[in-house]
Scaffold this motif. Structure first.
Motif, PDB file in Angstrom:
ATOM      1  N   ARG A 193       0.820  -1.206   0.000  1.00 15.73           N
ATOM      2  CA  ARG A 193       0.000   0.000   0.000  1.00 15.73           C
ATOM      3  C   ARG A 193       0.858   1.263   0.000  1.00 15.73           C
ATOM      4  NH1 ARG A 193      -4.305   0.533   4.553  1.00 15.73           N
ATOM      5  NH2 ARG A 193      -2.824  -0.777   5.680  1.00 15.73           N
ATOM      6  N   LEU A 194       1.899   1.241   0.781  1.00 18.62           N
ATOM      7  CA  LEU A 194       2.721   2.446   0.885  1.00 18.62           C
ATOM      8  C   LEU A 194       3.403   2.741  -0.439  1.00 18.62           C
ATOM      9  CD1 LEU A 194       3.674   4.620   2.860  1.00 18.62           C
ATOM     10  CD2 LEU A 194       5.735   3.272   3.202  1.00 18.62           C
ATOM     11  N   GLY A 351      18.206  -7.295   5.228  1.00 16.09           N
ATOM     12  CA  GLY A 351      17.128  -6.794   6.051  1.00 16.09           C
ATOM     13  C   GLY A 351      16.101  -7.881   6.372  1.00 16.09           C
ATOM     14  N   THR A 352      16.046  -8.923   5.586  1.00 14.66           N
ATOM     15  CA  THR A 352      15.091  -9.985   5.883  1.00 14.66           C
ATOM     16  C   THR A 352      15.726 -11.053   6.757  1.00 14.66           C
ATOM     17  OG1 THR A 352      15.738 -11.314   3.978  1.00 14.66           O
ATOM     18  CG2 THR A 352      14.037  -9.653   3.628  1.00 14.66           C
ATOM     19  N   GLU A 359      30.730  -8.858   3.712  1.00 15.81           N
ATOM     20  CA  GLU A 359      30.885  -7.435   3.989  1.00 15.81           C
ATOM     21  C   GLU A 359      31.504  -6.725   2.802  1.00 15.81           C
ATOM     22  OE1 GLU A 359      28.913  -6.615   7.189  1.00 15.81           O
ATOM     23  OE2 GLU A 359      30.284  -5.132   6.380  1.00 15.81           O
ATOM     24  N   ARG A 366      27.586  -1.027  -2.533  1.00  6.52           N
ATOM     25  CA  ARG A 366      27.185   0.299  -2.080  1.00  6.52           C
ATOM     26  C   ARG A 366      28.041   1.398  -2.672  1.00  6.52           C
ATOM     27  NH1 ARG A 366      25.644  -0.953   4.225  1.00  6.52           N
ATOM     28  NH2 ARG A 366      23.646  -1.888   3.716  1.00  6.52           N
ATOM     29  N   LEU A 382      10.685   1.062   0.798  1.00  4.27           N
ATOM     30  CA  LEU A 382      11.051  -0.345   0.766  1.00  4.27           C
ATOM     31  C   LEU A 382       9.865  -1.134   0.243  1.00  4.27           C
ATOM     32  CD1 LEU A 382      12.942  -0.908   4.132  1.00  4.27           C
ATOM     33  CD2 LEU A 382      13.812  -0.168   1.945  1.00  4.27           C
ATOM     34  N   ARG A 384       8.326  -5.002  -0.583  1.00  4.22           N
ATOM     35  CA  ARG A 384       8.569  -6.408  -0.275  1.00  4.22           C
ATOM     36  C   ARG A 384       7.580  -7.281  -1.039  1.00  4.22           C
ATOM     37  NH1 ARG A 384       5.492  -3.794   2.725  1.00  4.22           N
ATOM     38  NH2 ARG A 384       3.741  -4.742   3.800  1.00  4.22           N
ATOM     39  N   LEU A 489       7.789   8.781   3.839  1.00  2.76           N
ATOM     40  CA  LEU A 489       8.068   8.331   2.482  1.00  2.76           C
ATOM     41  C   LEU A 489       9.537   8.474   2.128  1.00  2.76           C
ATOM     42  CD1 LEU A 489       4.942   9.848   0.736  1.00  2.76           C
ATOM     43  CD2 LEU A 489       5.495   7.434   0.918  1.00  2.76           C
ATOM     44  N   ALA A 491      12.624   6.946   3.329  1.00  2.00           N
ATOM     45  CA  ALA A 491      13.413   5.994   4.102  1.00  2.00           C
ATOM     46  C   ALA A 491      14.872   6.415   4.125  1.00  2.00           C
ATOM     47  CB  ALA A 491      13.289   4.599   3.477  1.00  2.00           C
ATOM     48  N   GLU A 492      15.491   6.317   5.295  1.00  3.73           N
ATOM     49  CA  GLU A 492      16.898   6.687   5.422  1.00  3.73           C
ATOM     50  C   GLU A 492      17.772   5.586   4.860  1.00  3.73           C
ATOM     51  OE1 GLU A 492      16.514   8.592   9.789  1.00  3.73           O
ATOM     52  OE2 GLU A 492      18.354   7.506   9.365  1.00  3.73           O
ATOM     53  N   LEU A 493      18.356   5.841   3.702  1.00  6.01           N
ATOM     54  CA  LEU A 493      19.223   4.829   3.118  1.00  6.01           C
ATOM     55  C   LEU A 493      20.597   5.427   2.967  1.00  6.01           C
ATOM     56  CD1 LEU A 493      16.780   3.778   0.320  1.00  6.01           C
ATOM     57  CD2 LEU A 493      17.350   2.421   2.314  1.00  6.01           C
ATOM     58  N   ARG A 494      21.597   4.856   3.612  1.00  9.91           N
ATOM     59  CA  ARG A 494      22.923   5.431   3.469  1.00  9.91           C
ATOM     60  C   ARG A 494      23.829   4.380   2.891  1.00  9.91           C
ATOM     61  NH1 ARG A 494      21.118   9.292   6.244  1.00  9.91           N
ATOM     62  NH2 ARG A 494      20.369   8.921   8.326  1.00  9.91           N
ATOM     63  N   PHE A 495      24.321   4.645   1.709  1.00 16.36           N
ATOM     64  CA  PHE A 495      25.171   3.657   1.072  1.00 16.36           C
ATOM     65  C   PHE A 495      26.626   4.074   1.021  1.00 16.36           C
ATOM     66  CE2 PHE A 495      21.929   1.029   0.785  1.00 16.36           C
ATOM     67  CZ  PHE A 495      21.117   0.988  -0.331  1.00 16.36           C
TER      68      PHE A 495
END
Lengths: 503, 325
Positions: A193-194, A351-352, A359, A366, A382, A384, A489, A491-495
């Protein structure tokens, strides 16, 4: 005798007027073209000669000089063939000089056929004449140029007959707009939904959108449904888009005018030049320009070459691409909405709890995506894989048509501010058009103080919050709910390894 | 600048500290010589070194001493001290209450430590604040690609090192730094190491101080795990995740936010519902909205509040309960 014919050549997405001067005089037989013709332009001699002879016209047995003015611009392609032929016929007395009242654009076949050229739309717009004669295949797009009388011919023979008055000129008939094709419907997406809401917000505000999730999660499916939420292009944008596509040699609809926002999805192996334009020859527009006023969708963002992605910075910042070569430079419009989909890691399961990446593999993945590029996405969600229950149950998702109505209403509010969509809003105007309510201010202040939002991120969140207000039909001030949703909306994504500060 | 008592007895005055920091800038002045200087009294040591002798007055050992008199003439302890103070660097000396090592920690225990960050000069007690031990001066970011990470740690926790500002991290400083890491730790977890890596040295120091060591197993085909796997062979406890660390540190029940923590202020029902719905492995915003069936704005406001209170954290777009206590 000297004949002066008006025509044009193509640089980037713009036509450049060209004056073709044909001089026929006494002297040993010879033919020379000057004025920086490129290879195919220089071959005009052989094409024009055969075309004229096949059309039962004479090839002058004297010295012929053709000058393509202005001499400083590189002349590209075979589109000047027709103008050269007309100039030669007039200069050698085989055609009345009234023919020079019009401009000419077309390639010639050896049998005298007049062939359509790439970029007819911008070139016809550039020809400095009230009437322009083009090949039959170019007449519909040429007709889009306001203020120019367009005629078309199939052959040199037909052209001669029309000029001499034996036959009527063929004029383009208006072609009705084709019915819209079937586009993928949002109702086909189950769950998430999001993500569906993010599409609505992206469509309403033109905001750049990033979907992150495992393979098979539905990211591509979602992105493909964005065009179905966007309304038709306004008239000036439609003409600009059609011009760009014409210059790029892309097929145009039968009516000539592209009315739907373009949706370009280059494969991740695309080169930098193909993505943003250039090339050593004709400064061809790239995918970024073809997506102007529409959507550029990059599926598998992590697989694109960093070199290619880096080139997107200028268009994302300035809405255009500046290309420079030794002989010419051009500005290619590239005002696109960027949508991208990516896996969170090479194996896709980060994340799952079942991520198999080392690493080092993760760090390498990234590193391919620069912080500044990721920072461009104001909407980051995100995604899924849909739960089995949702897949099996009857879908209660809204159709694209229902969402598109809301999007159109929101866009109208943006247009009232003098912009096409909120993404194009100048940050300096935020305080005027999108003042914050007291609670909204407090929420943002806390986010900044507690390190979750940077100064730049703050401006972006406010812009998205404005779009959310527009979708609700709310007038200023912008309320705390809209700001909260805008934060949700994003999401904090830091690569790039940083812990904070670059939200 | 108040002149203080010299000598190891009693707290050092500012001028004495300044002299010690300045001495640390000299070539060949490592922790051992600095310790000698501290025990002789920095002012006295300064005079000795200025005339080319060891800080305790004995004859110079090694070639580095020849350069000291000239170097000292160019050093201004007050200026050096001021530079550190202006840069927000806090200095602790062996014997200070906040200094993590004491006189009985061996002759090479770091006599000087430089700290910078909101929780300086002590290690952060909040679990979410990071600490970094670095091999050079606090202003010499090494390697350069970690600049953002360095700054982020400095903003949230503390960066600590043995060197004054401006000192480059020479090779020998890296193994030396590892003993500081151990001095500040209750538990050492080695995540990856080649079979001759510096982390094995750290594990060794830890063993000497009685600090427990855990190691993360890795593929036997990976050279990057050869060292950690050998630690496991030597008897270190394996660490497979955060739960193992928590258990080793004595926290039971895993990292779930279970029960009511008396230190947490009363939360509104919606906010409490959101907190309780956060799984340990984290959930994205979309997932939470679907599970909770609450409006997006409410879930977002609740998460903002929970993050502000330190009860929830965001990691790559997924929200999870903060680690306790």
């Amino acid at each position: 005798m000297l004949a002066i014919v008006r025509s044009a050549t193509l640089i980037g997405v713009g036509g450049q007027p060209v004056t073709v001067e044909v001089h026929v005089a006494g002297g040993l037989p010879g033919f020379s073209i000057v004025g920086l013709p490129d290879a195919s332009c220089r071959e005009a001699r052989d094409r024009v000669r055969a075309a004229l002879l096949c059309s039962r016209k004479a090839w002058p047995a004297t010295r012929v000089t053709v000058n393509l003015a202005p001499s400083g611009i590189r002349k590209v392609g075979a589109g000047l063939d027709l103008a050269i032929a007309v100039g030669l016929l007039v200069a050698s007395g085989q055609l009345p000089s009234s023919a020079l009242d019009a401009g000419y654009l077309g390639e010639l076949g050896l049998d005298g056929t007049v062939r359509p050229v790439t970029g007819a739309l911008p070139m016809v717009a550039a020809v400095d004449a009230p009437m322009v004669v083009v090949a039959r295949g170019n007449e519909t797009e040429a007709a889009l140029v306001a203020g120019t009388d367009v005629r078309s011919v199939r052959s040199v023979g037909e052209l001669v007959a029309c000029v001499e008055g034996h036959e009527p000129w063929s004029r383009p008939a208006p072609v009705p707009a084709e019915p819209p094709g079937r586009v993928p419907d949002l109702a086909e997406v189950r769950g998430n939904r999001l993500a569906r809401f993010a599409l609505e917000v992206a469509a309403a505000g033109g905001h750049h959108l990033l979907f992150v999730g495992p393979p098979g999660g539905g990211k591509t499916m979602l992105a493909e449904r964005l065009p179905g939420l966007l309304g038709d292009l306004p008239a000036e944008r439609a003409l600009e888009v059609s011009t760009i596509h014409s210059a790029a040699g892309q097929p145009l609809p039968t009516s000539g005018l592209i009315r739907r926002p373009p949706f370009r999805a280059p494969h991740h192996t695309v080169s930098q030049v193909a993505l943003v334009g250039g090339g050593s020859h004709a400064l061809r527009p790239g995918e970024a320009s073809l997506a102007s006023s529409g959507v550029l969708f990059l599926d598998e963002l992590g697989e694109f070459s960093p070199h290619a992605l880096d080139a997107l910075r200028q268009p994302l910042e300035e809405g255009m691409v500046r290309v420079s070569r030794a002989h010419a430079s051009a500005t290619l419009p590239a005002r696109f909405q960027l949508v991208a989909a990516m896996n969170p890691c090479p194996c896709g399961a980060l994340g799952t709890g079942s991520c198999r990446c080392s690493e080092m593999g993760l760090a390498r993945y990234r590193r391919r995506l620069s912080g500044p590029l990721l920072d461009r996405f104001d909407l980051r969600v995100l995604v899924r894989p849909t739960a089995a229950a949702d897949l099996v149950r009857a879908s209660r998702a809204e159709s694209s048509a229902a969402v598109a109505d809301r999007v159109a209403a929101a866009r109208d509010r943006a247009r009232a501010r003098g912009i096409e969509c909120n993404r194009e809003l100048d940050g300096a105007r935020l305080d005027d058009v999108a003042p914050l309510s007291g609670n909204a201010e407090q929420l943002l202040e806390r986010a900044v103080t507690e390190g979750r939002l940077s100064g730049r991120g703050l401006r972006r969140v406010r812009t998205v919050a404005l779009t959310l207000s527009d979708l609700r039909g709310q007038s200023p001030p912008v309320e705390v709910e809209a700001v909260a949703e805008a934060l949700a909306l994003r999401a904090e994504l830091r690569f790039d390894g940083a812990l904070d500060g670059a939200a | 600048m108040t002149p203080g008592a010299s000598g190891a007895a009693g707290p050092l005055g500012e001028m004495e500290r300044a002299r010690l920091v300045a001495l640390a800038l000299l070539e060949g002045f490592g922790p051992v010589r600095l310790r000698v200087a501290l025990e002789a009294g920095p002012t006295a040591a300064w005079a000795h070194v200025a005339s080319g002798r060891e800080p305790d007055g004995s004859a110079a050992r090694g070639a580095a001493a020849a350069a000291w008199p000239a170097a000292l003439r160019h050093l201004d302890p007050a200026g050096v001290w001021e530079r550190h103070r202006d840069a927000g660097v806090v200095v602790t000396v062996l014997g200070d209450p906040g200094h993590p090592v004491g006189a009985d920690d061996g002759p090479d225990a770091p006599p000087l430590l430089f700290w910078r960050g909101p929780t300086a000069p002590s290690p952060p007690s909040a679990a979410s604040a990071p600490l970094a031990v670095v091999a050079g001066g606090l202003d010499v970011v090494y390697p350069a690609r970690n600049r953002e990470l360095w700054r982020a740690v400095e903003r949230r926790g503390v960066v600590v090192g043995e060197c004054p500002l401006g000192v480059r991290p020479e090779r020998w400083r890296f193994p030396a730094r590892n003993r500081v890491i151990v001095a500040l730790s209750d538990l050492v977890v080695v995540v990856e190491s080649h079979d001759a890596g510096g982390s094995l040295l750290t594990a060794g120091f830890a063993g000497d101080r009685g600090v427990p060591v855990m190691a993360v197993p890795g593929p036997v085909t990976s050279a990057a795990s050869a060292g950690t796997n050998s630690l496991l062979v030597d008897g270190c406890a394996p660490c497979l995740g955060i739960d193992d660390v928590m258990m080793a540190l004595g926290f039971s029940g895993g990292a779930r936010g279970s029960g009511v923590d008396p230190g947490v202020p009363a939360l509104a029902p919606t906010v409490r519902a959101v907190l309780d719905a956060l799984p340990v492995e984290g959930a994205g915003m979309g997932e939470l909205v679907d599970v909770l069936d609450l409006p997006l704005a409410e879930v977002s406001l609740a998460l903002e509040q929970l993050q502000g209170l330190g009860l929830a954290r965001a990691e790559q777009g997924r929200f999870a309960p903060a680690l306790g206590p």
